[in-house]
Design an enzyme around this catalytic site. Structure first.
Site, mmCIF file in Angstrom:
data_model
loop_
_atom_site.group_PDB
_atom_site.id
_atom_site.type_symbol
_atom_site.label_atom_id
_atom_site.label_comp_id
_atom_site.label_asym_id
_atom_site.label_seq_id
_atom_site.Cartn_x
_atom_site.Cartn_y
_atom_site.Cartn_z
ATOM 1 N N CYS A 133 70.820 -65.475 -20.309
ATOM 2 C CA CYS A 133 71.424 -66.276 -21.478
ATOM 3 C C CYS A 133 70.419 -67.207 -22.325
ATOM 4 O O CYS A 133 70.361 -68.532 -21.594
ATOM 5 C CB CYS A 133 72.868 -66.900 -21.219
ATOM 6 S SG CYS A 133 73.473 -67.673 -22.374
ATOM 7 N N CYS A 136 72.272 -70.477 -23.427
ATOM 8 C CA CYS A 136 72.380 -71.377 -22.114
ATOM 9 C C CYS A 136 71.078 -72.078 -21.783
ATOM 10 O O CYS A 136 71.330 -73.100 -21.431
ATOM 11 C CB CYS A 136 72.861 -70.589 -20.995
ATOM 12 S SG CYS A 136 74.468 -69.631 -21.399
ATOM 13 N N ASP A 137 70.134 -71.334 -21.510
ATOM 14 C CA ASP A 137 68.950 -71.678 -20.706
ATOM 15 C C ASP A 137 67.747 -72.111 -21.375
ATOM 16 O O ASP A 137 66.817 -72.630 -20.783
ATOM 17 C CB ASP A 137 68.777 -70.671 -19.750
ATOM 18 C CG ASP A 137 69.864 -70.905 -18.640
ATOM 19 O OD1 ASP A 137 70.621 -71.725 -18.517
ATOM 20 O OD2 ASP A 137 70.063 -69.568 -17.819
HETATM 21 C C1 LIG Z 1 73.314 -67.090 -14.961
HETATM 22 C C2 LIG Z 1 74.279 -67.254 -15.818
HETATM 23 C C3 LIG Z 1 74.122 -68.584 -16.551
HETATM 24 C C4 LIG Z 1 75.126 -68.908 -17.776
HETATM 25 N N1 LIG Z 1 74.919 -70.168 -17.842
HETATM 26 C C5 LIG Z 1 75.790 -70.616 -19.045
HETATM 27 C C6 LIG Z 1 75.721 -71.979 -19.527
HETATM 28 O O1 LIG Z 1 74.707 -73.081 -19.287
HETATM 29 N N2 LIG Z 1 76.598 -72.362 -20.315
HETATM 30 C C7 LIG Z 1 77.623 -71.471 -20.848
HETATM 31 O O2 LIG Z 1 78.471 -71.947 -21.743
HETATM 32 N N3 LIG Z 1 77.620 -70.407 -20.333
HETATM 33 C C8 LIG Z 1 76.910 -69.792 -19.448
HETATM 34 N N4 LIG Z 1 77.004 -68.475 -19.084
HETATM 35 C C9 LIG Z 1 78.017 -67.664 -19.593
HETATM 36 C C10 LIG Z 1 79.349 -67.797 -18.810
HETATM 37 O O3 LIG Z 1 79.304 -68.137 -17.538
HETATM 38 C C11 LIG Z 1 80.393 -67.094 -19.560
HETATM 39 O O4 LIG Z 1 80.405 -66.932 -20.863
HETATM 40 C C12 LIG Z 1 82.029 -67.396 -18.814
HETATM 41 O O5 LIG Z 1 81.657 -67.971 -17.316
HETATM 42 C C13 LIG Z 1 83.002 -66.413 -19.300
HETATM 43 O O6 LIG Z 1 84.166 -66.870 -18.787
HETATM 44 P P1 LIG Z 1 85.386 -65.866 -18.030
HETATM 45 O O7 LIG Z 1 86.357 -66.570 -17.606
HETATM 46 O O8 LIG Z 1 85.484 -64.945 -19.328
HETATM 47 O O9 LIG Z 1 84.759 -65.064 -17.223
HETATM 48 P P2 LIG Z 1 83.891 -65.081 -15.849
HETATM 49 O O10 LIG Z 1 83.459 -66.285 -15.628
HETATM 50 O O11 LIG Z 1 83.068 -63.837 -15.707
HETATM 51 O O12 LIG Z 1 85.011 -64.943 -14.669
HETATM 52 C C14 LIG Z 1 85.838 -63.670 -14.391
HETATM 53 C C15 LIG Z 1 86.315 -63.834 -13.086
HETATM 54 O O13 LIG Z 1 87.450 -62.616 -12.855
HETATM 55 C C16 LIG Z 1 87.264 -62.161 -11.616
HETATM 56 N N5 LIG Z 1 87.422 -60.716 -11.482
HETATM 57 C C17 LIG Z 1 87.194 -59.663 -12.013
HETATM 58 N N6 LIG Z 1 87.788 -58.701 -11.779
HETATM 59 C C18 LIG Z 1 88.907 -59.269 -11.018
HETATM 60 C C19 LIG Z 1 89.876 -58.440 -10.234
HETATM 61 N N7 LIG Z 1 90.007 -57.151 -10.426
HETATM 62 N N8 LIG Z 1 90.743 -59.134 -9.300
HETATM 63 C C20 LIG Z 1 90.435 -60.557 -9.388
HETATM 64 N N9 LIG Z 1 89.632 -61.355 -10.034
HETATM 65 C C21 LIG Z 1 88.761 -60.399 -10.819
HETATM 66 C C22 LIG Z 1 85.675 -62.309 -11.502
HETATM 67 O O14 LIG Z 1 85.473 -62.096 -10.103
HETATM 68 C C23 LIG Z 1 85.411 -63.507 -12.040
HETATM 69 O O15 LIG Z 1 85.593 -64.716 -10.970
HETATM 70 C C24 LIG Z 1 76.082 -68.068 -18.127
HETATM 71 C C25 LIG Z 1 76.206 -66.969 -17.520
HETATM 72 C C26 LIG Z 1 75.464 -66.443 -16.348
HETATM 73 C C27 LIG Z 1 75.598 -64.963 -15.819
#
Ligand SMILES: Cc1cc2nc3c(=O)[nH]c(=O)nc-3n(C[C@H](O)[C@H](O)[C@H](O)COP(=O)(O)OP(=O)(O)OC[C@H]3O[C@@H](n4cnc5c(N)ncnc54)[C@H](O)[C@@H]3O)c2cc1C
Length: 317
Positions: A133, A136-137
């Protein structure tokens, strides 16, 4: 029967839980058995989440979100959802343990997964030079040398964005032509800081505690070379986690869950979606959190209409 079940423990799920719990909806949140906390568990410093001027470690931020959700009464289950029955007024959620939960509404916030290269060093150096990302970084790479791997629009966009910080950006691509749209290609070609390395696959990320380079294999003649870089941005695609709802909820052409306008309402009444699983564009922790808020407020509205006996209107509102 529950009023609402939240699936997913990222910023979207936990924020939805904070709002739903404070609205007395007694939410249960299914967090997953192994990946509790979502994508931010894979990173180190998060500097762009408002409220933390010194920055915060990704896992610490997620622990705080969980604590806040639990403080207001969210029940967190460390299990995976394996099956969903979304027909009718009572939604059924089957967990890995075999338990079946029932609820009047669902918030689906399972996020999306960046594609990985599956090469040595990639996972170990994630957050230590390896990133998915640029938004982000990118800021961490001022005056550094970076490589971006990929050949599509997102790779061109990441590379072009990274030139704001980096002194040099290599774009590494397996072929000698790009998949990216013409306009994105032209923008990248015109940028003095970007150099293309064609017909090359990244085989290994080099470095002990921090990324120091990448090992490349030429896809035409097989020769192996090491390229010194301070960072590697992997831009080879992203897959919304929608496998549980295929054929049950409408999806968009990008593969995200379709929602009605700026709401979280999906194609099935009583089922709401939030976070990266509905977002092909922004994919940030704070946008996911905002989207979780929308879902909790939509659920509140839906349940209120149900109890008033105006369910049909609630579904269409
Ligand atoms: C390496 C990295 C660094 C990042 N750094 C930043 C940053 O600095 N700043 C920023 O704003 N964003 C950052 N991001 C992006 C950010 O992490 C995402 O945009 C954000 O986490 C999305 O949130 P979400 O709740 O939609 O999904 P997610 O964070 O993906 O969470 C989804 C959750 O659902 C769970 N899940 C999925 N399927 C199931 C199931 N069948 N049963 C139960 N649970 C399930 C998963 O295990 C997970 O815990 C980064 C992403 C990555 C990969």
């Amino acid at each position: 029967m529950r009023q609402v079940i939240i699936i997913g423990s990222g910023p979207a799920g936990f924020t939805a839980a904070i709002y739903a719990a404070r609205a007395n909806l007694n939410p249960v949140l299914v967090a997953s058995s192994v990946e509790v906390g979502g994508e931010l568990m894979k990173t180190t410093e998060v500097e762009n989440f408002p409220g933390f001027p010194e920055g915060i470690q990704g896992p610490d931020l997620m622990a705080k979100m969980q604590e806040q959700a639990e403080r207001f009464g969210t029940e967190v289950l460390y299990d995976d959802v394996t099956e969903l029955d979304l027909d009718g007024d009572v939604k059924k959620v089957t967990l890995g343990s075999g338990t079946v939960l029932e609820a009047a509404s669902i918030i689906y916030a399972t996020g999306s997964a960046y594609r990985t290269l599956g090469i040595p060093g990639e996972e170990r150096l994630s957050g230590h030079g390896v990133s998915w990302c640029a938004t982000c970084d990118g800021f961490f790479f001022r005056d550094r040398t970076i490589a971006v791997v990929g050949g599509g629009d997102s790779a061109m966009e990441e590379a072009t964005f990274l030139t704001k910080f980096a002194s040099k950006v290599y774009v590494i691509h397996r072929k000698d032509t790009l998949r990216a749209s013409k306009i994105m290609q032209e923008r990248a070609f015109a940028n003095d800081k970007i150099e293309f390395i064609w017909n090359s696959a990244v085989e290994e990320v080099l470095g002990e505690d921090a990324t120091t380079g990448v090992r490349l294999r030429n896809t035409v003649d097989g020769t192996v070379t090491d390229l010194p870089v301070d960072g590697l941005f992997i831009a080879i695609g992203n897959d919304p986690r929608t496998h549980l709802v295929h054929g049950k909820l409408d999806l968009t052409p990008e593969g995200t869950i379709w929602v009605d306008g700026r709401s979280s309402r999906t194609s099935v009444p009583g089922v709401f979606a939030a976070g990266d699983v509905i977002d092909p564009t922004y994919r940030q922790a704070v946008t996911a959190a905002g989207s979780g808020t929308v879902a909790a407020l939509d659920v509140e509205h839906f349940l209120a209409a149900l109890s008033d006996g105006t369910a049909a209107e609630a579904a269409l509102a």
